[in-house]
Write an enzyme that holds these catalytic residues in place. Sequence first.
Site, mmCIF file in Angstrom:
data_model
loop_
_atom_site.group_PDB
_atom_site.id
_atom_site.type_symbol
_atom_site.label_atom_id
_atom_site.label_comp_id
_atom_site.label_asym_id
_atom_site.label_seq_id
_atom_site.Cartn_x
_atom_site.Cartn_y
_atom_site.Cartn_z
ATOM 1 N N PHE A 1 47.995 34.980 33.674
ATOM 2 C CA PHE A 1 46.651 35.048 34.362
ATOM 3 C C PHE A 1 46.204 36.535 33.901
ATOM 4 O O PHE A 1 46.913 37.535 34.262
ATOM 5 C CB PHE A 1 46.562 34.956 35.990
ATOM 6 C CG PHE A 1 45.209 34.680 36.202
ATOM 7 C CD1 PHE A 1 44.346 33.729 36.149
ATOM 8 C CD2 PHE A 1 44.653 36.132 36.593
ATOM 9 C CE1 PHE A 1 42.950 33.640 36.288
ATOM 10 C CE2 PHE A 1 43.430 35.915 37.180
ATOM 11 C CZ PHE A 1 42.608 34.781 36.841
ATOM 12 N N ASP B 1 50.660 43.741 32.139
ATOM 13 C CA ASP B 1 49.370 43.885 32.872
ATOM 14 C C ASP B 1 50.040 43.762 34.481
ATOM 15 O O ASP B 1 50.682 43.223 35.016
ATOM 16 C CB ASP B 1 48.854 42.223 32.779
ATOM 17 C CG ASP B 1 47.737 41.869 33.957
ATOM 18 O OD1 ASP B 1 47.613 42.665 35.000
ATOM 19 O OD2 ASP B 1 46.937 41.061 33.656
ATOM 20 N N LYS C 1 43.067 45.885 41.311
ATOM 21 C CA LYS C 1 43.434 45.350 42.895
ATOM 22 C C LYS C 1 43.444 46.693 43.583
ATOM 23 O O LYS C 1 42.694 47.295 44.203
ATOM 24 C CB LYS C 1 44.576 44.466 42.751
ATOM 25 C CG LYS C 1 43.996 43.037 42.167
ATOM 26 C CD LYS C 1 45.138 42.137 42.334
ATOM 27 C CE LYS C 1 44.743 40.760 41.958
ATOM 28 N NZ LYS C 1 43.970 39.823 42.789
#
Length: 394
Positions: free
Chosen positions: A136, A221, A250
């Site tokens: 993702f 990532d 985040k």
Amino acid sequence: MTMKDRLVRGEKVMMNNVSRLPAVFARGKGTYLFDTDGKKYLDLLSGIAVMALGHSHPRLAKVMQQQAGKILHVSNYFFLEEQVELAEKLRNLSGLGRVFFCNSGAEANEAAIKLARKYGRKLGGKYEIITALDSFHGRTMGALAATGQPKYQEAFAPMPEGFRYAPFNELAAWEEAVNERTCAVLVEPVQGEGGVRPAAKDFIQGLAELCRRRRLLLIMDEVQTGLGRTGKLFAWQHAGVRPDIMTLGKALGHGIPFGAVLARKEAVFEPGDHSTTVGGGGMAFATALEVLRVMEEENLPERAGRLGRELTALFEEWRERLSVVKEVRGLGLMLALELTCPAKPVVETCLQRGLLINAVTPTALRLLPPLNIGKEELEKGLDILYEVLAVVRP
Ligand SMILES: Cc1ncc(COP(=O)(O)O)c(C=O)c1O
């Protein structure tokens, strides 16, 4: 007005783009959230790994207030002092020399994809990037094309070209996927949305070796794993392999929209290549600097690693005692329990009992507690979860 009224109003006006749970929150403090009816909840989800230091952290609230009254944005024609300080700090922590700031994890991955294509172009027009099945990387079109999950892509076809997918943790398939067009591989050190699946150390080391051998960029990532979540500041440190490019989001902004790309100087933009108007801004820079200071002072990555090992051992005991728990996965404070039954009803019951967790897949529960969670609060949350799981029918 009751929370139920607020839910009905929200459902009428907000796009129905995710399946929501029935709560409207009014405020948070540390590991606790309070809904608009005043009910208290323990938050073991941290806004999906964003609120790594808990809600309304006094030091973060203070720097946000100060920065709001100082300076926020001047356009990207100029630097802000906090921006330079943060870029230097991230460079020193990661060993990656150049930084680009943006507004989200997906946007950071978009920039990483463009950096890889820019690099590939210099090698004679290479442009393909290999990513993992079940990965993702975000919902913008490039990041979505990089995401190896057709269920997210189908409604939005055609996807941008130039991505190939290989099974996570199966190095031989990645070797096979490389061809004369490949310029980079992109991988999460722990697959988050794919179900909390850590990469094997030798898989990451093998990818690094493959990249060296075939002159590919290794892109990690770290949007979900980054900043202490897995027990190291960056999850690639577990394998001792520094990527060529790393993306962050985040927890870096801790609730302020923010993302970052860090890269070795072989992969850099030139004037005119890429940009964004706000790119985080003063509030994000100041917040991220304070997040890093608190993490360092309180040794939070190490604490997350220790707590994660304790929790994993406890969950393994649960697995032996409760037939509904099939598998325990994760690294540090990024954990999942694979169940023999649907996860959503368990999440809903936990919510009713005042505990926030989520169903990362239809059959797996995910826990992402704040890295500074108190032992007592953690135990309280675990007691609720155990009681809920103990009465679930497998
Ligand atoms: C590994 C990873 N990359 C990228 C993203 C996308 O980040 P954002 O939602 O900030 O665009 C996410 C979000 O969950 C993620 O987990």
